[in-house]
Scaffold this motif. Structure first.
Motif, PDB file in Angstrom:
ATOM      1  N   LYS A 216      68.680  23.385 -53.291  1.00 14.00           N
ATOM      2  CA  LYS A 216      67.969  24.418 -54.345  1.00 14.00           C
ATOM      3  C   LYS A 216      68.719  24.410 -55.678  1.00 14.00           C
ATOM      4  N   ASN A 217      69.832  23.827 -55.803  1.00 14.75           N
ATOM      5  CA  ASN A 217      70.550  24.022 -56.945  1.00 14.75           C
ATOM      6  C   ASN A 217      70.038  23.274 -58.230  1.00 14.75           C
ATOM      7  N   LEU A 218      69.751  24.011 -59.308  1.00 18.08           N
ATOM      8  CA  LEU A 218      69.490  23.325 -60.708  1.00 18.08           C
ATOM      9  C   LEU A 218      70.343  21.928 -60.799  1.00 18.08           C
TER      10      LEU A 218
ATOM     11  N   ILE B  63      64.869  26.808 -65.132  1.00 19.30           N
ATOM     12  CA  ILE B  63      65.125  28.285 -65.100  1.00 19.30           C
ATOM     13  C   ILE B  63      65.165  28.674 -66.663  1.00 19.30           C
TER      14      ILE B  63
ATOM     15  N   ASP C  44      71.367  29.106 -51.488  1.00 22.64           N
ATOM     16  CA  ASP C  44      70.739  27.871 -51.330  1.00 22.64           C
ATOM     17  C   ASP C  44      70.171  27.525 -49.925  1.00 22.64           C
TER      18      ASP C  44
ATOM     19  N   ARG D 146      63.948  19.631 -60.150  1.00 25.00           N
ATOM     20  CA  ARG D 146      64.079  21.148 -60.061  1.00 25.00           C
ATOM     21  C   ARG D 146      63.093  21.938 -61.063  1.00 25.00           C
ATOM     22  N   GLU D 147      62.462  22.838 -60.539  1.00 24.19           N
ATOM     23  CA  GLU D 147      62.014  23.650 -61.495  1.00 24.19           C
ATOM     24  C   GLU D 147      63.048  24.158 -62.590  1.00 24.19           C
TER      25      GLU D 147
ATOM     26  N   VAL E 170      64.891  28.060 -56.849  1.00 21.95           N
ATOM     27  CA  VAL E 170      65.888  27.529 -57.573  1.00 21.95           C
ATOM     28  C   VAL E 170      67.093  28.531 -58.163  1.00 21.95           C
ATOM     29  N   TRP E 171      67.918  27.863 -58.187  1.00 22.74           N
ATOM     30  CA  TRP E 171      69.224  28.604 -58.425  1.00 22.74           C
ATOM     31  C   TRP E 171      70.274  27.946 -59.440  1.00 22.74           C
ATOM     32  N   ALA E 172      71.015  28.568 -59.916  1.00 22.45           N
ATOM     33  CA  ALA E 172      72.337  28.047 -60.918  1.00 22.45           C
ATOM     34  C   ALA E 172      73.374  28.632 -60.867  1.00 22.45           C
TER      35      ALA E 172
END
Length: 850
Positions: A720-722, A529, A741, A526-527, A748-750
């Motif tokens: 897409k969760n970190l 953050i 998501d 994952r990218e 990406v998200w967290a």
């Protein structure tokens, strides 16, 4: 009869700045209303004395600070405040509360900026200068003994001082605006204190206590009892635990207590680990009947044969026969119990811990000989009521105080009605009412409880379960109004329980189950953050352009449209005409009917006039000369230019100076009218990577396709969760994560945890942590979102809106910084209905709330 004086706006501003709990705001309002009624309406000349009866742990210090701020900021300000303490330990704690630089100080949020005078500095030349200056607010903090007698501890304040030109006591007595704040007011009974009040001739005396004496009932201006504080989740909820069998030996009772304490420790460790908080070490308070008994208990606890020696060296003994310096030192040593590195887990006391000890980590109280009803009627119970995490954790076992009873469980159930009497179940406050003639008058209102504090067991269950029924409501008569906003007031009932030891221990084991802690590092595919970290500083008097949210740019849009309308390409001609009536001539001005086409010889590029307007904004009055203001100045100027329309370049070529003057005036007016957040930022920016390994003891859920939410689960199945798993506090959070998501624009998200992205929102250092960070890309542009979800009932509250303003200012400042490139930051606050109406679409949620 005079006219009532009460500045509601001033109290509102003070309450916002000090972040007052609603009961504390109501207490200040009640005192002010009663005092104004006494002096301004009744026109009495006698000093006014009243009492604020507020439950231990709700925040009497904030009431004192709020009263000082209101009275010092009033139209006729008070400048002299005397805080009386019953002993040197409480006096020392009070000095810390009002001394700059101390971690517990309230000074950063106090606009009155009081000069603190104590027994150590009252005779210094600098103090004389402050006392002589009518513009300086003074806070005198003394023990009551230092003023009520001219011998012993009080001798120094009664002897003549060359620096002061009189004795310190005489200087106080000469003041015509002295306000006395008597902390632990119930300690000051007797002729000596009454004589001191008479001699000092104060303007106002406000006593603060959780246990007023019965003889002072008529003095109570505001009462917020312990039962109400429990119902509103401002203190821990007591759980009274008794044994089913007849065993009452010392070792059994102590073993019951340490077992519960051990489970409390396991639950606290898990909570602190998961939320990245400093450790909290639960302690047990053992109440003995005599010094001999206390030493017996300590011998048992310190024995290697008791509980396999688990508590050896972890006890602290204090007793009621301590006097003077020895007593004060013992109380001072107790303060360290709250520190994470303190070895103490059990405190053994003989009836001396009734005030002056306000640590938050007492989780078990064992009354070894006294009946539980005796414990409940004393301030001893208050020693365990404060919340170590500042608010309810929603982990029931961490939000309760275990009170081990001496009685058998069955006998305790029979005493339920007696125990209910131990909880004062009514409140009182002063309120404004409009009389028949339209005038405002002050009425003292009492609010009874509609049900018992400790309800009866449910009829459908055997009485031995000890589970109480939930009553319909508590201390929430519609007349009380504002007190309904407290956290737990929706249910409006304190869930005080009577349970048996075996059941409680079984539940404790379940709640504190020590599952293996699972670690969740960021996923490598994952990218990452990275979020800008802005360095916050408290500057109460500074207002930034970044305080003005772009959503509030309406005045600048109207200014742009007005400039475009007023400055047309016609030069308006004014002619003078005269008339007379043969007695008096009159000259008047009027607009000529013809006009002359204006010549616009200048064709200045819009980029140049834009720069000129930005320079004018930056030089406007009240605008700080700092780099981070530039971005906001550019946004405001662009807003004005856009509102001017297609002819902006032509108009500004001719009238840029006039436009600049008008814009600068509007900027200054907006900043003067703006209610500042009192937090600003330095020009330095650090970068904060969301890369911490998450830790939790939660059970794992393989997916979340059915949309079922469980607070105890860690959910998997994200695209897409970190992180591989995430857990949530509420259904709206869980639903928001799902729609984020599933969005094609999200990169990406967290789910944010404590201290991931701390945004300071009060000047005393309190941080706000949003729920999510989301990075999305639209048409090649990157946007970063900080997202917060709230229940609909919490959305309009002052705290939520203050945090919203702080977060928007954070985003504005980040976007203004030249060091923040590539991502435009935004903030989104969504209510539960917003999330529901978004129907799983991130784009729709942004439309509703962004």
């Amino acid at each position: 009869m005079g006219e009532l004086r009460f500045q509601a706006d001033l109290l509102g501003e003070v309450a916002h700045r000090l972040d007052l709990r609603e009961p504390n705001r109501k207490a200040i309002e009640s005192v002010i209303l009663r005092a104004s009624d006494h002096y301004d309406v009744q026109e009495s000349t006698d000093p006014f004395e009243c009492i604020v009866d507020s439950a231990t742990g709700v925040g009497k210090t904030y009431v004192m600070a709020g009263l000082m701020e209101y009275l010092a900021g009033a139209e006729s300000p008070a400048r002299n405040f005397l805080l009386l303490a019953p002993g040197r330990t409480i006096r020392g704690k009070s000095v810390q509360n009002f001394t700059p630089g101390n971690p517990k100080s309230l000074r950063p949020v106090m606009r009155s900026d009081p000069y603190v005078v104590t027994a150590d500095n009252f005779n210094e030349p600098a103090t004389r200068v402050a006392m002589d200056d009518a513009r300086v607010t003074k806070l005198y903090i003394f023990t009551v003994q230092a003023l009520t007698t001219s011998t012993g501890e009080g001798r120094a304040t009664h002897v003549h001082s060359e620096n002061l030109g009189a004795s310190f006591f005489e200087r106080l007595a000469r003041l015509n605006d002295l306000v006395i704040l008597a902390d632990e007011h119930h300690c000051y009974r007797g002729p000596a204190f009454s004589r001191t009040l008479t001699d000092l001739k104060p303007e106002l005396v406000v006593g603060l206590t959780a246990t007023p004496v019965r003889a002072d009932e008529d003095l109570i201006a505001f009462r917020y009892p312990l039962a109400a504080a429990i119902a509103d989740e401002l203190v821990k909820t007591p759980v009274m635990v008794a044994r089913r069998d007849d065993r009452t030996d010392t070792e059994t009772k102590l073993l019951d207590g340490v077992n519960l304490l051990r489970y409390k420790g396991a639950a606290a460790d898990a909570y602190c680990t998961e939320h990245d908080l400093p450790p909290v070490n639960p302690v047990m308070l053992v109440i003995a009947g005599s010094i001999e008994e206390a030493r017996e208990y300590q011998d048992v606890l310190d024995s290697s044969s008791f509980d396999a020696g688990a508590w050896v060296g972890k006890t602290l003994l204090v007793h009621s026969k301590l006097r003077g310096d020895e007593k004060e030192k013992a109380l001072a040593d107790l303060q360290a119990v709250e520190e994470p590195d303190s070895p103490v887990r059990i405190i053994i006391s003989i009836g001396m811990l009734k005030e002056g000890w306000d640590v938050k980590n007492v989780y078990v109280i064992a009354s070894m000989r006294a009946s539980v009803s005796t414990v409940l009627t004393e301030q001893t119970l208050g020693r365990g009521m404060r919340l170590p995490f500042g608010r309810y954790t929603q982990v029931e076992f961490l939000d309760t105080l275990e009170v081990l009873a001496h009685e058998k469980y069955g006998d305790l159930l029979k005493k339920r009605s007696v125990l209910n009497e131990a909880f004062i179940d009514y409140g009182t406050y002063a309120q404004l009412r409009r009389a028949a003639d339209g005038s405002l008058e002050v009425r003292q209102t009492a609010i009874p409880a509609p049900g018992p504090v400790i309800p009866a067991p449910r009829p459908s269950e055997p009485a031995q379960t000890g589970e109480p029924a939930i009553s319909e409501g508590f201390l929430l008569s519609p007349e009380l109004g504002d007190l309904k906003s407290a956290p737990g007031s929706a249910a409006a009932t304190p869930n005080v329980k009577i349970v048996d030891q075996e059941s409680r221990a079984r539940q404790a084991r379940k709640d504190a189950q020590s599952d293996t802690i699972i670690e969740y590092p960021p996923l490598p595919d994952r990218e990452p953050i990275v979020i800008p970290r802005l360095m916050s500083v408290s500057q109460p008097t500074t207002v930034s352009l970044n305080d003005i949210d772009p959503e509030d740019y309406g005045p600048f849009q109207r200014l742009g449209r007005a400039l475009a309308t007023e400055h047309s390409d016609d030069l308006r001609r004014t002619k003078l005409s005269a008339s007379h009536n043969w007695q008096k001539a009159q000259v008047r001005a009027e607009t000529a009917r013809d006009s002359i086409k204006a010549a616009l010889p200048l064709d200045i590029p819009l980029s140049e006039t834009r720069k000129a307007l930005i320079r004018r904004v930056m030089s406007a009055k009240d605008v700080p000369n700092r780099k981070n203001e530039l971005g906001a100045a550019e946004r405001i100027v662009d807003c004005v230019i856009e509102a001017m329309g297609d002819e902006a370049q032509e108009l500004l070529s001719a009238f840029v100076e006039v436009c600049g003057q008008r814009l600068a005036r509007q900027i200054s007016k907006t900043l003067r009218d703006f209610n500042p957040t009192q937090i600003t930022y330095t020009d330095d920016v650090e970068w904060l990577a969301i890369d911490k390994t998450r830790k939790a003891q939660r059970k794992q859920e393989a997916g979340h396709a059915d949309g079922t939410f469980d607070k105890a689960l860690a959910f998997n199945g994200w695209q897409k969760n970190l992180y591989s798993h995430a857990w949530f506090d509420s259904t709206p959070e869980f639903q928001a994560a799902g729609l984020i998501d599933s969005s094609s624009s999200v990169v990406v998200w967290a789910r944010l945890h404590n201290n991931d992205v701390p945004i300071q929102w009060t000047t005393d250092g309190r941080n706000y942590n949003p729920d999510f960070v989301v990075i999305e890309e639209i048409d090649g542009k990157r946007f970063g979102w900080l997202v917060e979800t709230k229940s609909d009932k919490d959305m309009p509250t002052a705290e939520v809106q203050a945090k919203r303003r702080a977060a928007k200012k954070w985003a504005n400042t980040a976007n203004s910084s030249p060091q923040v490139q590539g991502v435009t930051w935004k903030y989104l606050l969504a209510g539960e209905q917003d999330v529901e109406d978004a129907a799983g679409l991130w784009g729709r949620l942004k439309e509703f709330c962004g």
